[in-house]
Design a protein around this motif. Structure first.
Motif, PDB file in Angstrom:
ATOM      1  N   PRO A  63     -32.093  61.042   1.904  1.00  0.00           N
ATOM      2  CA  PRO A  63     -33.176  61.084   2.899  1.00  0.00           C
ATOM      3  C   PRO A  63     -33.854  62.452   2.962  1.00  0.00           C
ATOM      4  CG  PRO A  63     -31.288  59.927   3.799  1.00  0.00           C
ATOM      5  CD  PRO A  63     -30.846  60.496   2.472  1.00  0.00           C
ATOM      6  N   THR A  64     -35.156  62.461   2.832  1.00  0.00           N
ATOM      7  CA  THR A  64     -36.069  63.604   2.864  1.00  0.00           C
ATOM      8  C   THR A  64     -35.909  64.530   1.654  1.00  0.00           C
ATOM      9  OG1 THR A  64     -34.759  65.248   4.091  1.00  0.00           O
ATOM     10  CG2 THR A  64     -35.935  63.578   5.394  1.00  0.00           C
ATOM     11  N   TYR A  65     -34.986  64.246   0.761  1.00  0.00           N
ATOM     12  CA  TYR A  65     -34.743  65.152  -0.360  1.00  0.00           C
ATOM     13  C   TYR A  65     -35.041  64.476  -1.706  1.00  0.00           C
ATOM     14  CZ  TYR A  65     -32.631  68.439   2.928  1.00  0.00           C
ATOM     15  OH  TYR A  65     -32.422  69.320   3.957  1.00  0.00           O
ATOM     16  N   GLU A  66     -34.113  64.561  -2.611  1.00  0.00           N
ATOM     17  CA  GLU A  66     -34.295  64.105  -3.988  1.00  0.00           C
ATOM     18  C   GLU A  66     -33.154  63.180  -4.371  1.00  0.00           C
ATOM     19  OE1 GLU A  66     -35.194  63.688  -7.013  1.00  0.00           O
ATOM     20  OE2 GLU A  66     -36.864  64.974  -7.592  1.00  0.00           O
ATOM     21  N   HIS A  67     -33.013  62.968  -5.665  1.00  0.00           N
ATOM     22  CA  HIS A  67     -31.994  62.059  -6.167  1.00  0.00           C
ATOM     23  C   HIS A  67     -30.629  62.740  -6.252  1.00  0.00           C
ATOM     24  CE1 HIS A  67     -35.311  59.627  -8.423  1.00  0.00           C
ATOM     25  NE2 HIS A  67     -35.387  59.524  -7.109  1.00  0.00           N
ATOM     26  N   VAL A  68     -29.599  61.973  -5.982  1.00  0.00           N
ATOM     27  CA  VAL A  68     -28.228  62.463  -6.030  1.00  0.00           C
ATOM     28  C   VAL A  68     -27.389  61.454  -6.812  1.00  0.00           C
ATOM     29  CG1 VAL A  68     -26.213  63.180  -4.695  1.00  0.00           C
ATOM     30  CG2 VAL A  68     -28.519  63.570  -3.786  1.00  0.00           C
ATOM     31  N   GLY A  69     -26.677  61.925  -7.815  1.00  0.00           N
ATOM     32  CA  GLY A  69     -25.760  61.066  -8.547  1.00  0.00           C
ATOM     33  C   GLY A  69     -24.480  60.908  -7.750  1.00  0.00           C
ATOM     34  N   VAL A  70     -24.169  59.690  -7.350  1.00  0.00           N
ATOM     35  CA  VAL A  70     -23.015  59.420  -6.493  1.00  0.00           C
ATOM     36  C   VAL A  70     -22.076  58.447  -7.185  1.00  0.00           C
ATOM     37  CG1 VAL A  70     -22.234  58.507  -4.266  1.00  0.00           C
ATOM     38  CG2 VAL A  70     -24.379  59.805  -4.394  1.00  0.00           C
ATOM     39  N   GLY A  71     -20.800  58.709  -7.068  1.00  0.00           N
ATOM     40  CA  GLY A  71     -19.768  57.776  -7.505  1.00  0.00           C
ATOM     41  C   GLY A  71     -18.661  57.764  -6.475  1.00  0.00           C
ATOM     42  N   ILE A  72     -18.163  56.583  -6.150  1.00  0.00           N
ATOM     43  CA  ILE A  72     -17.083  56.453  -5.165  1.00  0.00           C
ATOM     44  C   ILE A  72     -15.950  55.648  -5.784  1.00  0.00           C
ATOM     45  CG2 ILE A  72     -16.466  55.791  -2.821  1.00  0.00           C
ATOM     46  CD1 ILE A  72     -19.464  55.680  -2.159  1.00  0.00           C
ATOM     47  N   LEU A  73     -14.844  56.301  -6.030  1.00  0.00           N
ATOM     48  CA  LEU A  73     -13.634  55.630  -6.455  1.00  0.00           C
ATOM     49  C   LEU A  73     -12.799  55.372  -5.202  1.00  0.00           C
ATOM     50  CD1 LEU A  73     -14.596  57.740  -8.753  1.00  0.00           C
ATOM     51  CD2 LEU A  73     -12.377  57.292  -9.747  1.00  0.00           C
ATOM     52  N   THR A  74     -11.945  54.376  -5.226  1.00  0.00           N
ATOM     53  CA  THR A  74     -11.100  54.140  -4.069  1.00  0.00           C
ATOM     54  C   THR A  74      -9.665  53.904  -4.523  1.00  0.00           C
ATOM     55  OG1 THR A  74     -11.086  51.730  -3.910  1.00  0.00           O
ATOM     56  CG2 THR A  74     -13.050  52.859  -3.097  1.00  0.00           C
ATOM     57  N   ASP A  75      -8.752  53.946  -3.554  1.00  0.00           N
ATOM     58  CA  ASP A  75      -7.355  53.617  -3.844  1.00  0.00           C
ATOM     59  C   ASP A  75      -7.067  52.153  -3.543  1.00  0.00           C
ATOM     60  OD1 ASP A  75      -7.522  53.659  -1.139  1.00  0.00           O
ATOM     61  OD2 ASP A  75      -5.886  55.074  -0.805  1.00  0.00           O
ATOM     62  N   LYS A  76      -8.131  51.368  -3.374  1.00  0.00           N
ATOM     63  CA  LYS A  76      -7.983  49.943  -3.047  1.00  0.00           C
ATOM     64  C   LYS A  76      -8.405  49.077  -4.238  1.00  0.00           C
ATOM     65  CE  LYS A  76      -6.905  50.957   1.245  1.00  0.00           C
ATOM     66  NZ  LYS A  76      -5.558  50.740   1.788  1.00  0.00           N
ATOM     67  N   LEU A  77      -8.046  49.491  -5.436  1.00  0.00           N
ATOM     68  CA  LEU A  77      -8.422  48.735  -6.622  1.00  0.00           C
ATOM     69  C   LEU A  77      -7.854  47.319  -6.534  1.00  0.00           C
ATOM     70  CD1 LEU A  77      -7.806  51.410  -9.382  1.00  0.00           C
ATOM     71  CD2 LEU A  77      -9.911  50.881  -8.191  1.00  0.00           C
ATOM     72  N   GLY A  78      -8.682  46.372  -6.911  1.00  0.00           N
ATOM     73  CA  GLY A  78      -8.246  44.994  -6.885  1.00  0.00           C
ATOM     74  C   GLY A  78      -8.396  44.318  -5.546  1.00  0.00           C
ATOM     75  N   THR A  79      -9.070  44.973  -4.595  1.00  0.00           N
ATOM     76  CA  THR A  79      -9.238  44.386  -3.267  1.00  0.00           C
ATOM     77  C   THR A  79     -10.714  44.309  -2.917  1.00  0.00           C
ATOM     78  OG1 THR A  79      -9.238  46.492  -2.085  1.00  0.00           O
ATOM     79  CG2 THR A  79      -7.080  45.518  -2.582  1.00  0.00           C
TER      80      THR A  79
END
Length: 528
Positions: free
Chosen positions: A136-152
């Motif tokens: 918001p109000t800025y530029e592009h951001v490369g985001v990645g979200i890993l979780t410890d809830k794999l398979g759910t």
């Protein structure tokens, strides 16, 4: 079929594991399809697009085929725009209309990656599905979200939740049951500069060690300031730990797509001004001792458009690469390596290996680390690098010189002070410029440079290298890269050819820094 039923179907196929960055389902993967677990240098990037970005012209399979099979990448994080998607991974129109990208990842991207890997493609490769967020109000951001809830369901839904909370998607595009849960925990925030900070705080609070938010092409629209960078890193030091100092879109007439009229908006040797300017914004951040790193990417959308009118960027790995030291076999290990700072970035395969270290006695620090020494200790700096015989353009590759750059580290600046908006580090300088007469080849084929320096203050050391001479008309002046000019030729095919020539004659690499802390006390054994 409802999104909920689709989700249950996907879960039954264990697709959530793949969508979080593992090479395939943990139960189905055999030893032949698992990446090696020993620490090693891996090549990869986090910023490439597919048809699921409405401004891209390439399939998911073509991106992965080129990245892995043609250009030798080891890992890839696909990063489509976190907007609505009207097409699937192959470019087909999605029945019923556009959907949130995060839902598109669940419905199309993750299943396709699993299908491809199950068919024997991309063995020993790491694939992850991140996204490019319009902050918001800025530029592009490369985001990645890993979780410890794999398979759910929770593991699959995190990106969906982020898109709901921090973009202006219509609430009706999300599962009402999910929306009720999300609203009970957080408020939507997608309009103001404070909302941008709220999103980073949310990532730091919930996924400090398992997410990243890296600032893309930071000077393109000149909306980021050094004070913003400091704020973001203060709010989320584990998540907002770097920037795309070597942007993609190198096939555009304005190199990197940076095309405003101010000098601060242009590229220099293909790199963003914040990186390329000696003593500039990056040096200002390092001068505070911030662990804030540089990355390169392709930002691949298409190389040349289907109608042969426009050019944009190279395939992943074709022109730019990040080399990251990775200790493990999945995307979490890659993320840990990215966050560590033990990495370097390069254009045109100018180098394909780099070891950079500082030593005192039996203590040693490498890129991203800190070496604690006593005042007036003599430090041994060692630089070892290799180059390919030829790059992907078929050109012979040769490093002309390597610059050892240093600046003082004076500590974090207090928010609200005048210095908080200062985007320069006046102590930064080229300590030594090394040429072929200064390096020798060792038994492993590395060019080796040894240099001694006396420790007298807290400081950092970083490297920059190029194939160009110290002063080359239109390219460099006294060793500093000059502003890239626009390749403006009316004939399309001629323009494409000249843009490519422009890029491959002007190659650079940048290392992340080593920090040195000086004390009158006996230094600790731990170099971190």
């Amino acid at each position: 079929m409802t999104h909920k039923l689709k989700l249950l179907t996907i879960l039954s196929l264990s697709l959530s594991i793949l969508s979080q960055g593992l090479p395939t389902s943990a139960k189905e993967a055999d030893s032949k399809n698992k990446p090696e677990t020993a620490g090693k240098w891996l090549k990869g990037e986090y910023h490439a697009h597919t048809f699921q970005s409405d401004d891209a012209q390439q399939s998911l399979k073509s991106v992965l085929d080129n990245a892995f099979n043609k250009y030798g990448m080891d890992w890839m994080a696909v990063s489509d725009h976190l907007r609505t998607s009207s097409r699937d991974d192959e470019g087909n129109t999605i029945p019923g209309g556009s959907i949130p990208l995060s839902q598109g990842i669940i419905d199309y991207q993750a299943p396709k990656i699993k299908q491809l890997q199950d068919a024997g493609n991309y063995k020993n490769k790491i694939i992850f599905t991140g996204f490019e967020w319009d902050m918001p109000t800025y530029e592009h951001v490369g985001v990645g979200i890993l979780t410890d809830k794999l398979g759910t369901a929770e593991g699959l839904k995190v990106s969906n939740q982020f898109e709901y909370l921090f973009t202006n998607r219509d609430e009706k595009m999300f599962d009402p049951a999910d929306v009720a849960v999300w609203n009970a925990k957080d408020s939507r925030a997608f309009s103001t500069r404070e909302d941008a900070r709220t999103a980073l705080s949310w990532l730091e609070k919930n996924y400090a060690k398992t997410s990243y938010a890296i600032l893309n092409h930071p000077s393109r629209k000149r909306v980021y300031t050094i004070a913003d960078f400091r704020d973001f890193n203060n709010i989320a030091p584990d998540v907002a730990f770097g920037f795309e100092g070597m942007p993609g879109n190198q096939m555009e007439p304005d190199r990197g797509g940076l095309n405003l009229s101010t000098p601060e908006n242009r590229t220099y040797g293909g790199s963003d001004y914040m990186l390329a300017k000696l003593g500039g914004a990056w040096d200002a951040l390092l001068g505070e001792g911030r662990r804030f790193w540089n990355f390169s990417n392709s930002d691949s959308h298409f190389e040349i458009s289907e109608n042969r009118l426009y050019s944009s960027g190279y395939w992943p790995g074709e022109y730019s690469k990040n080399y990251t030291w990775v200790q493990g076999a999945d995307m979490q290990a890659v993320l840990d390596g990215m966050r560590s700072g033990k990495s370097f970035s390069v254009f045109g395969d100018l180098i394909n290996a780099l070891d950079f270290s500082a030593e005192k006695g039996n203590r040693k620090a490498e890129m991203g680390e800190n070496l604690q020494v006593k005042n007036k200790d003599m430090l041994k700096l060692t630089i070892r690098f290799k180059s390919s015989n030829k790059n992907n353009n078929g050109d012979p590759v040769k490093v002309d010189h390597v610059d050892l750059i240093s600046g003082d580290v004076t500590g974090k600046i207090t928010p609200g002070t005048d210095a908080y908006s200062k985007s320069t580090n006046d102590t930064t300088k080229v300590v030594k410029r090394f040429t072929a007469k200064d390096w020798k080849m060792d038994s492993q084929g590395f060019y080796v440079i040894n240099y001694s320096v006396k420790a007298s203050r807290d400081q950092y050391f970083r490297l920059r290298g190029t194939n160009l001479g110290v002063t080359v008309e239109g390219e460099t002046l006294n060793g500093e890269p000059l502003m890239d000019t626009k390749t403006d030729i009316a004939d399309n095919e001629t323009r494409f050819t000249e843009i490519n020539k422009r890029n491959y004659k002007d190659l650079w690499f940048y290392s992340n820094p080593i920090f040195v802390s000086v004390s009158d006390e006996k230094p600790d054994k731990d170099n971190h």
